[in-house]
Design a protein around this motif. Sequence first.
Motif, PDB file in Angstrom:
ATOM      1  N   UNK A 538      46.941  27.914  47.194  1.00  0.00           N
ATOM      2  CA  UNK A 538      45.678  27.736  47.918  1.00  0.00           C
ATOM      3  C   UNK A 538      45.471  28.851  48.944  1.00  0.00           C
ATOM      4  N   UNK A 539      46.548  29.212  49.641  1.00  0.00           N
ATOM      5  CA  UNK A 539      46.454  30.281  50.652  1.00  0.00           C
ATOM      6  C   UNK A 539      46.099  31.601  49.964  1.00  0.00           C
ATOM      7  N   UNK A 540      46.734  31.878  48.823  1.00  0.00           N
ATOM      8  CA  UNK A 540      46.467  33.136  48.112  1.00  0.00           C
ATOM      9  C   UNK A 540      44.996  33.183  47.672  1.00  0.00           C
ATOM     10  N   UNK A 541      44.486  32.055  47.169  1.00  0.00           N
ATOM     11  CA  UNK A 541      43.077  32.007  46.730  1.00  0.00           C
ATOM     12  C   UNK A 541      42.138  32.226  47.919  1.00  0.00           C
ATOM     13  N   UNK A 542      42.466  31.577  49.028  1.00  0.00           N
ATOM     14  CA  UNK A 542      41.621  31.722  50.221  1.00  0.00           C
ATOM     15  C   UNK A 542      41.616  33.161  50.728  1.00  0.00           C
ATOM     16  N   UNK A 543      42.792  33.766  50.783  1.00  0.00           N
ATOM     17  CA  UNK A 543      42.888  35.152  51.274  1.00  0.00           C
ATOM     18  C   UNK A 543      42.098  36.069  50.341  1.00  0.00           C
ATOM     19  N   UNK A 544      42.205  35.839  49.032  1.00  0.00           N
ATOM     20  CA  UNK A 544      41.465  36.668  48.071  1.00  0.00           C
ATOM     21  C   UNK A 544      39.960  36.494  48.275  1.00  0.00           C
ATOM     22  N   UNK A 545      39.518  35.237  48.442  1.00  0.00           N
ATOM     23  CA  UNK A 545      38.083  34.964  48.619  1.00  0.00           C
ATOM     24  C   UNK A 545      37.566  35.624  49.890  1.00  0.00           C
TER      25      UNK A 545
ATOM     26  N   UNK B  50      38.850  35.194  43.660  1.00  0.00           N
ATOM     27  CA  UNK B  50      39.337  33.840  43.936  1.00  0.00           C
ATOM     28  C   UNK B  50      39.168  32.954  42.709  1.00  0.00           C
ATOM     29  N   UNK B  51      38.040  33.128  41.994  1.00  0.00           N
ATOM     30  CA  UNK B  51      37.793  32.349  40.785  1.00  0.00           C
ATOM     31  C   UNK B  51      38.857  32.613  39.725  1.00  0.00           C
ATOM     32  N   UNK B  52      39.180  33.894  39.560  1.00  0.00           N
ATOM     33  CA  UNK B  52      40.209  34.248  38.567  1.00  0.00           C
ATOM     34  C   UNK B  52      41.564  33.667  38.959  1.00  0.00           C
ATOM     35  N   UNK B  53      41.869  33.786  40.251  1.00  0.00           N
ATOM     36  CA  UNK B  53      43.159  33.253  40.716  1.00  0.00           C
ATOM     37  C   UNK B  53      43.217  31.737  40.557  1.00  0.00           C
ATOM     38  N   UNK B  54      42.081  31.079  40.836  1.00  0.00           N
ATOM     39  CA  UNK B  54      42.042  29.621  40.693  1.00  0.00           C
ATOM     40  C   UNK B  54      42.350  29.225  39.254  1.00  0.00           C
ATOM     41  N   UNK B  55      41.690  29.943  38.315  1.00  0.00           N
ATOM     42  CA  UNK B  55      41.936  29.649  36.888  1.00  0.00           C
ATOM     43  C   UNK B  55      43.402  29.886  36.550  1.00  0.00           C
ATOM     44  N   UNK B  56      43.932  30.957  37.087  1.00  0.00           N
ATOM     45  CA  UNK B  56      45.329  31.315  36.794  1.00  0.00           C
ATOM     46  C   UNK B  56      46.288  30.235  37.293  1.00  0.00           C
TER      47      UNK B  56
END
Lengths: 685, 68
Positions: A538-545, B50-56
């Motif tokens: 979740x943290x990785x996704x948030x940082x990416x976003x 983020x979308x790609x990472x979420x899917x991953x």
Amino acid sequence: MSQLANNAQFIDESEARPLLLVGNPNVGKSLLFTRLTNRYVTVSNYPGTTVEMTTATAMIGDERRSIIDTPGINSLLPQSQDEIVARDLLLREPNIDVMQVGDIANLRRTLLLTLQLSEYNVPFVVALNMADELRSVDDGPDVTALSRAIGVPVVSVSALRGWNISKLKKDLARATQATMRVTYPAAIEAGVTAIQALLKPELACRGIALAILAGDVTLKPFLRESCPANVLEQLDDLRAIAQRGLARPISVLISHCRVAAIDELLTSLRQSSAFREDGLRDRIGRICMHPIYGIPILIGALALAWLLVGKIGAGTLVDLMQRQVFERFINPWTIRGIDAIAPFPHHHVIADGVLTSAYSGHAVSVAGRFAQTAHDLFVGPYGVVTMAITYAIAIVLPVVITFFTFFGLLEDSGYLPRLAVILNRGFRKIGLNGKAVLPMVLGLGCDTMATLTTRILDSKKEAAIVTLLLALGVPCSAQLGVILAMLAPLGLWATLIWVGVTLFTIMLAGWAASRVMPGEPGDFVLEIPPMRVPRLSNIIIKVAARTEWYLKEAVPLFIVGTLLLYVLDATGALKFVQRALGPLIIGGLGLPAEATNAFVIGFLRRDYGAAGLYAMQRAGHLNPNQVVIALTVITLFIPCIANLLVMLKERGARMGWAIAGFIIVYSFGIGALMNVTFRFFGVSL
Amino acid sequence: MRDGEYLECPMCGTDFAGAGCHSSCPLSRGCEMTRCPRCGYEFVGGGRIAGLLTKLFRRGTHDSRSNG
């Protein structure tokens, strides 16, 4: 016919009473829904809204019943469309049973919603989910005692492990109206009685009467459909009469009475069993908000920020990106590429074996001048690549990535709302109205948006003061990251001076605000979600976003700022600006003339200005005293061009420019005062 | 953010869908910020990476979360 019944997507009218799943967010409602129902699920929007509802059927006893999963809600006094939809379903569908799903480890939060359901006279049962997360059965509440206190069946279940699902199905057939009651202050009780007497019998429940008294505007469409105009007028009058007899807003009093009643119930439950409602997460959550014990935790959080942002981000990662990636590869390659495409007689400076953007020589021919213009536009001292992209990617990006990681940890652990509570306490101490605190807290997310929320304030004066306070002393998360990065190498005293001056400014503006907007300082209401262990994914996704958002929003402005400097430099206006601002920048702040550029681009984004100062600091062009002065001025500066535009739009051109003017004068004035003080006392940081 | 995707507000814990950036903000067009309808806290709701990472991250797991 009800709106719900009209929608065949939700309910097959040939079936028995539908069952509505209601509960706080993240209590495992959807998983329980899956446990109860078959695999044929319909997902559709509630009519006229974007709120998604999931419907399926299940055998409950001998009957096949529709089960409707609703979005997570915190209250039946709605503040979001999700909550409006959930409340409307209760209002508009008389023949419905409710299954409230709650987190067994967060009983206080669950029961606050239970109490509101009981006031709507709706038949329901309570499913206390996540029983598998308790260490032992003794850690859970005595469900028999709880069921007796509420007056409806209560079952502890685990949707994850399938515990007690069959018992829950049996108890769903026994859904009944609750018997628990809260007694509100006399003026509210009198209002409730009078309103119930005015409403149709099927609507005359305490929940609706209390919502009317609390001034719930989302209820108006329903009331207009259900009551004649003269009744609506009488309802408004009754509300005004009830409020007249009370010192605080009715909505706040209702909320306080409900919390007190639930706390009392929890106390009695603790006495009747080994149940401890306060699990480890709750205890940690409470310690985080404690006026004394919360301080070491706050210091710990700041230390983590210093380690992540100051050491790893601003130290290791910026070194890697600037010195190794940009100075050794990207910039030299781009410079050589541009030199090959657009040649003119010049020699680049090579410092420490690195090809820099500075050069000597100039074009003499017309073609050469074109080539020089293209060259300078991309790789000159104010070039898009050598300045804008280098600042954005090599300096700011590593810093914001590490800061976003830290901020993500704050958010996902549930510490951020607790930090808001601590901030609120501080603001209350300086007498700031509770309503003014919320925009300040929201400013950590985005100052521009927070400025828009000042609309909730009652007067223009209040809105102007909070707008000023936001722009002066509350950096958004991205800007805070860059500022922290600059502070990291300076040490404790420099940090304390920066913190002290910023806090002094907030307190001064807050004190002024408290003079302009006196009143009850405690109306800050924020739902506090439970503490939890952050998930790495979740943290990785948030940082990416956030990083993607930052690059999209900030880099174009960085390029615009660089082009502005380029044009000013090419036309000779930059020297004029530097000369004009010389007395202020050099004389007043004690900074080199080159710092003027940072303040010019700081108008577009405060963090871009800070990045310019940071580059000067890393190049050794600023001593620690100068860094603290420059950093304080840029912190107190207007946050960004969007914020300036919103100030002008929201407060009007006259007030907007007055606020902007005050901020500029104040920030530079404070910087000059710091410079004089440092010199007078011979301070050397 | 994508339509129908539920987000959880990091400030107040509210799950919501369908909200976007504050439309009054001059930079709101194309902004990935999402505003919690309950407390007003604004945060980044999504994005391509983020979308790609979420899917991953969700690949191989049965994430059937919808409403809470």
